[in-house]
Every structure is written in C-alpha cells, then in structure tokens.
Design an enzyme around this catalytic site. Structure first.
Site, short mmCIF file in Angstrom:
data_model
loop_
_atom_site.label_atom_id
_atom_site.label_comp_id
_atom_site.label_asym_id
_atom_site.label_seq_id
_atom_site.Cartn_x
_atom_site.Cartn_y
_atom_site.Cartn_z
N CYS A 2 0.85 -1.18 0.00
CA CYS A 2 0.00 0.00 0.00
C CYS A 2 0.89 1.25 0.00
O CYS A 2 1.98 1.24 0.57
CB CYS A 2 -0.94 0.11 1.20
N ARG A 27 3.48 0.07 -5.16
CA ARG A 27 3.32 -0.57 -3.86
C ARG A 27 2.02 -1.37 -3.74
O ARG A 27 1.79 -2.04 -2.74
CB ARG A 27 3.35 0.48 -2.75
N TRP A 75 -2.98 -2.61 -1.62
CA TRP A 75 -2.73 -4.01 -1.95
C TRP A 75 -3.43 -4.78 -0.85
O TRP A 75 -3.02 -4.74 0.31
CB TRP A 75 -1.23 -4.28 -1.95
N ASN A 101 -1.07 1.78 5.87
CA ASN A 101 -0.24 0.76 5.20
C ASN A 101 0.31 -0.14 6.29
O ASN A 101 1.03 0.33 7.17
CB ASN A 101 0.89 1.45 4.43
N GLY A 102 -0.08 -1.42 6.26
CA GLY A 102 0.39 -2.34 7.29
C GLY A 102 -0.71 -3.29 7.69
O GLY A 102 -1.71 -3.44 6.96
N GLU A 487 15.83 -17.18 -11.48
CA GLU A 487 15.47 -15.77 -11.65
C GLU A 487 14.78 -15.55 -13.00
O GLU A 487 13.80 -14.80 -13.09
CB GLU A 487 16.74 -14.90 -11.51
N LYS A 491 11.00 -14.10 -13.45
CA LYS A 491 10.66 -12.93 -14.28
C LYS A 491 9.48 -13.27 -15.20
O LYS A 491 8.55 -12.50 -15.34
CB LYS A 491 11.85 -12.48 -15.16
N GLU A 494 6.18 -13.67 -13.18
CA GLU A 494 5.70 -12.40 -12.63
C GLU A 494 4.96 -11.56 -13.67
O GLU A 494 3.91 -11.01 -13.38
CB GLU A 494 6.88 -11.55 -12.12
N HIS A 510 15.28 -36.04 -12.77
CA HIS A 510 14.57 -36.52 -11.59
C HIS A 510 13.14 -36.00 -11.55
O HIS A 510 12.57 -35.84 -10.49
CB HIS A 510 15.33 -36.14 -10.33
N LYS A 609 5.62 -4.16 -5.26
CA LYS A 609 7.08 -4.10 -5.25
C LYS A 609 7.65 -4.15 -3.84
O LYS A 609 8.72 -4.70 -3.62
CB LYS A 609 7.54 -2.83 -5.95
#
Ligand code: G6P
Length: 614
Positions: A2, A27, A75, A101-102, A487, A491, A494, A510, A609
C-alpha cells in the site's frame, strides 16, 4: 504494501495527492482513494476499485477542493479489493478519515470491544477498526486528536504507517508509523507525507524519515512536531533528498522495466564507483573495512532475503564459499524467522533487499540481531528500515526501481555481494592474488559487456513472439547459473503469467524431463563454465524428446548453437560473473513475451514491489 500520501498547505491538495499515488502505485494497485477537507469544512472521501486512473475518472465529477488531504493505493490484505474496503475509511461519526499501510494484527479483539460500545463497521478491513478506536478514545477520554492517536496506537499490535484527518481541525494532519515506512517533506508553509520520497521530490528536497512508534503532527505555520506514542518529544532530523525527478520518469521507453533493463551498464558502474578500483587492482567496501574482524572471524554466513533478492543471495553463496571458504546458508526470510534457527554470536547475517522494507527480511534480521549476530545489509533504498537496523551494509545505488519485476536491483545486488566475497577472500588469504586481480579487472568490464548483450534486444523481441503460446516453461542452469535459471523463471511468471520453473540442469532427469514435449520451451543457461559439457548433454536429452531449446551461451559457442533452436550469445567472462551477463537475455525474453501477450508489464496483477506484510 500500500502507498500513502498526504498534503497540507496552500495549494490545492487533490492534484498533488493523485500525482503522488501514481508514483506509489508500485506498492499496490487494486483500489485507491482520497479524502479532502474542502473550504466549507466538509470531509469528502472518494474511492474506486482498480488503479489510480479509475479513481481519477471517478473524481472528475466530484468536489475535489481543499488544501488538506490524504490518499491511498491499496494491496489488499484484509477484505477483498473493492470500493468499500478501499481506503480512506471514515470513523463512526464521519468526522475522521484514515489511510493505513500495514496490518493491525489484533484488530478482531479491538473490533469486538468497539462493537460492544455500539460502533458499526462498513468494511472488512483492519484499518477501519483503528479509526474507530481513535474516535472512541477522543470522545471518551476528552483528548485531542494527537493524544487519541497515541493512546489508540498503544493498544495496537502490528505494523502501520497511518495518516488521519479530522474535519473539525482542517489545519492539522496527524501521522504515525511502526514497521511501515513514512517520510515527511518540508516545503514553504506546506507539508507532504508519503510512504517514500518519490511523491515529494518535485516539491522539496528537505525530508524527515519518521521512526517506529513516532507520531507526527503537521500544522500550518508551526514546526514539525514529533513525539513517540508514549508522548516523549523527539527532535526532528531534517535530511536532504538525493533523488531527481528524471529518475522517476520513463525517459522515452514504453515501460519502466525496459528502461531499467537498459540502465544496467550505467547502474552497475554507479554501484562500483569508488569501490572497484581497476587501475589499482583493488576493492574498497567501507562496510567491510570498518567491520573486518566480524567477517574474518565468522564461522558461518547466513544470507536472508525474499524473491529476486533471494536469488542474488544464492549466487553469493557460490562466490563466498569459493573465495572466502566460509560456509554459507541462504534462507527465505519468511522461513528463517519462524523456524527457531540456530544463530550464534559469531555468525554474520547478510540481508538483501531492494526496498529495504520487506517485512519478513526485517523481522529475520531483528531476530538475528537479538541473538547477537552481526547484520550486514545490501539495500537499494537509502535510509529504509533494513539498513537502519543493520550494523553495517552496502547500498547498491541503482536509483529508484519502479517496474515491479526487479532487474537492475538484482544485478547490482550480485555485484555488491561479489565485491564483498572478494574483500573477505583476499583479506582471509583464501583466494590467490591472481584470481582476485582477474575478477576485479573483469568486474570493470561488465558494464560494457552488458551493453553488448543488450544489443541483441531486437532479436530476442522477434523470437519471443514464437513462445507466447506456451503455458509452461522450464529454465535450467548449473553452478552460478542455477540461481539465474530460477530468476529467469521468476521474471516470466511475474509479468507474463506463464508458469515457469527454474531447476538445476542435472535435476531435470529426476522429474521435469517427464514434461518435455514439442510444446515445452526449455531455456538453458549454458555459458562456458566448469559444467558446460554436462549442460550440453542435458540439452541433447531435451532435443531427443523434441523439446524446444532457447540457450544462453558464450560468444563463439559451437556445440550448443548446432542443437538449440535459438541461441543468445553473451561475452566470455569469469565464471563467478557470468550471472551478470546471462540474466540479461532472460529479463528481455520475459519482458517481450509479456508485451506480446498484452500484460501490464510494470504493474503485474496481484504483485507489489514493496512487501511490507508477512
Ligand atoms: C516483491 C517484489 C520482488 C522482490 C521481493 C523482495 O515480491 O515484487 O521483485 O524481489 O518483493 O523485495 P526486496 O525489496 O526485499 O528486495
């Protein structure tokens, strides 16, 4: 997550707040809202589901007058993302409005108590409980708003950055923080408030970073007043912002992510400036120099991080063990903090975080600190919570990273960690001078070599179109390039919403090999390294099962280029530095696939983010 923003002064608040929300949209962006006290003393709250642009459209026909206001981009944590749950939230009498925010962890208990007193709730959020508690305290204890906020926050368990308006006091804006970031900007007869400095930078470079459990009162014509929630007065420390407006704009690129990918030659030069001295063949890392003994005496190094930063940590494990011969454990912060880890006083804990605010990483280092370990952090955002609680550290200095998918922060983290590994290795005498010099000199070449990889952007963009049909991807790599495979897969997941897995290449047999068919694209990171031949065998195994191979190879490769469907070449470099080159095509591949699929590259669905909740 947020984002919160606030303004009090002489200008119209609404445009400042909306612009600020756009800057903070990274955010969280599932709903947004604004509260304004207009010239008639009315407290207007407007909210909309979706991005800030939806809120703007909704407000077009509304009264957006007023020189004091607060705004929020959300968010969702408690309650689905809809208009009712969007912030700001009114108090019972609609005299107060809050943004937050929290997470208020004990909201259920507080809510039950307030309901017994006759308070009613419109939303499912924890935030509404807080504004009701403030009003209840104000009314029942006959105290002013600031005192009511202090008393209410004394009862709260959890994390918060909040801002509150009271329509009966249109000259005052109250805010507080614990665990979530909050910055105050000081203008001429005006104040700004935000989750980070990006909404503030175009108005002033004078800022105050609010500390945990501090309450700030902003009144026109008065100095900033800061007290703790227990009413202990604090002296505000004004700092100068080192941020420019151009860093927050796309600079001609269609997306921030592409801009940030292309910035990497420059950002890595910035990360190394004053630290890597190629002419004198040495590395000077002040965070290491000042605390040399802690590193040299460390029996173990624990690296803790989340997401992309965790992948940088895995690469560092290879480098630190190779150069410094200290055992390294790499931990997801969220697991580490909850699994009763054994932490010793002579352990060094390295926290890696772009934002410096990730709740799990912050909690992990707080735990390690309590046990006496030495905390070294690698962060990008200067002055964020993680570097502030660390004993020492190293900023990556890549400027604001705005695309939600991390790119330039990742490569800079790898560079910072490699520099650290080199410093420890050299000082301990566990790496030869020749090897040290080779790597130091080669580090200086990396920006130019990345530039060469970026030169293949057009080609990558062309063949990316071929792969938009895929539902799944596998990424394979070994050694230093195993984390790169993970990574690359992250990407793609996401931003293109294609399922992707990163695997150590040898593990393919495997399990994942069962998935290989004509439909399955497999990205193999296969530069010339110690395990090159083995990876080539893996590629043969994939081709034998008709899989489609996209390979990242070293320039001049002759083996893989004959068998892979697509090859992307990267310049030769030291093995420990190959991730800095091999990750670039994977960033570009994910980017172009997402663009062709029409995805929102900079703000992918459900992500944020800065993850300031557990
Ligand atoms: C979120 C971001 C990722 C990031 C991770 C850790 O998930 O979307 O890009 O890697 O958080 O963030 P940090 O700021 O601690 O590096």
């Amino acid at each position: 997550m947020c984002g919160i923003v606030g303004y009090i002064g002489k200008r119209k608040a609404y445009p400042i707040l909306i612009k600020g929300l756009h800057r903070l949209e990274y955010r969280g962006y599932d709903s947004a809202g604004v509260a304004l006290i207009n010239e008639q003393g009315q407290l207007n709250v407007y909210k909309a589901k979706g991005k800030v642009a939806e809120l703007e459209a909704f407000c077009e026909s509304k009264d957006t007058g007023g020189t004091i206001g607060i705004a929020h981009t959300r968010w969702a944590t408690h309650g689905e993302p809809n208009t009712v749950n969007a912030h700001p939230h009114y108090s019972e009498s609609e005299r107060l409005a809050i943004i937050h925010n929290g997470i208020i962890e004990n909201y259920a208990v507080l809510k039950a108590g307030l309901m017994e007193q006759g308070y009613t709730f419109k939303s499912d959020t924890d935030t509404e409980v807080l504004v009701q508690l403030v009003e209840y305290t104000q009314v029942n204890q006959h105290v002013d708003l600031k005192t009511a906020v202090q008393l209410a926050l004394q009862q709260v368990i959890g994390a918060y950055a909040i801002a509150i308006l009271d329509k009966t006091h249109p000259d005052t804006l109250i805010a507080a923080r614990k665990g979530s970031p909050l910055v105050v900007g000081i203008g001429e007869n005006e104040y700004f408030l935000a989750s980070d400095a990006t909404p503030i930078v175009e108005y002033t470079d004078q800022v105050i970073y609010i500390e945990d459990e501090e309450v700030v009162s902003l009144r026109i014509g008065e100095k900033v007043d800061i007290t703790t929630i227990n009413n202990v007065a604090k002296t505000p420390e004004i700092k100068r912002l080192e941020l420019s407006l151009s860093q927050l704009e796309k600079g001609g690129y269609p997306h921030f992510m592409l801009k940030e990918i292309f910035e990497q030659p420059r950002t890595l030069t910035d990360s190394m400036r004053g630290r890597v001295n190629v002419r004198q063949d040495n590395i000077a890392l002040s965070g290491f120099i000042d605390n040399k003994d802690r590193f040299l005496n460390a029996k173990r190094i624990i690296i803790t991080a989340c997401g992309t930063s965790w992948h940088a940590g895995l690469i560092a494990m290879y480098a630190i063990e190779e150069f410094a011969q200290i055992p390294v454990e790499v931990e997801y912060s969220s697991e580490f903090r909850y699994r009763k880890p054994v932490i010793n006083k002579d352990d060094v804990v390295i926290a890696i975080s772009q934002s410096g605010e990730t709740a799990d990483t912050l909690a992990a280092i707080q735990l390690a600190k309590e046990k006496g370990a030495f905390i070294f952090s690698i962060c990008n955002v200067v002055g964020a919570s993680i570097p502030r609680v660390s004993d020492s550290g190293c900023y990556t200095h890549v400027g604001p990273e705005i695309g939600v998918a991390s790119t330039k922060a990742f490569t800079a983290q790898v560079v910072a960690l490699t520099m650290l590994a080199l410093c420890i290795g050299r000082e301990k005498g566990t790496m030869s001078k020749e090897q040290y010099l080779r790597v130091v000199r080669e580090l200086g070449q990396i920006p130019d070599k990345i530039e060469r990889v970026l030169g293949q952007n057009k080609r990558i963009s062309d063949f990316a179109k071929t792969f938009t049909y895929a539902q799944n991807f596998i990424y394979l790599g070994r050694g230093y390039n195993f984390p790169v495979a993970m990574e690359g897969a992250l990407k793609l997941k996401e931003i293109s919403y294609i399922h992707a897995e990163g695997y150590p290449a040898a593990e393919m047999k495997h399990g994942p090999i069962a998935l290989i068919s004509q439909e399955m694209p497999v990205v193999v990171v296969a530069p010339h390294c110690g395990t090159y031949e083995k990876v080539v065998s893996n590629i043969q195994e994939i081709k034998a099962r008709k899989g489609r191979v996209i390979a990242v190879v070293t320039e001049g490769d002759e083996l893989v280029s004959k068998i892979a469907d697509y090859c992307i070449e990267v310049p030769a470099t030291e093995e420990c530095l190959t991730p800095l080159l091999t990750v670039i095509p994977l960033q570009l591949l994910a980017y172009h696939i997402a663009v062709v699929k029409g995805c929102d590259v900079d703000q992918p669905r459900n992500l944020a983010k800065s993850v300031t909740v557990e």
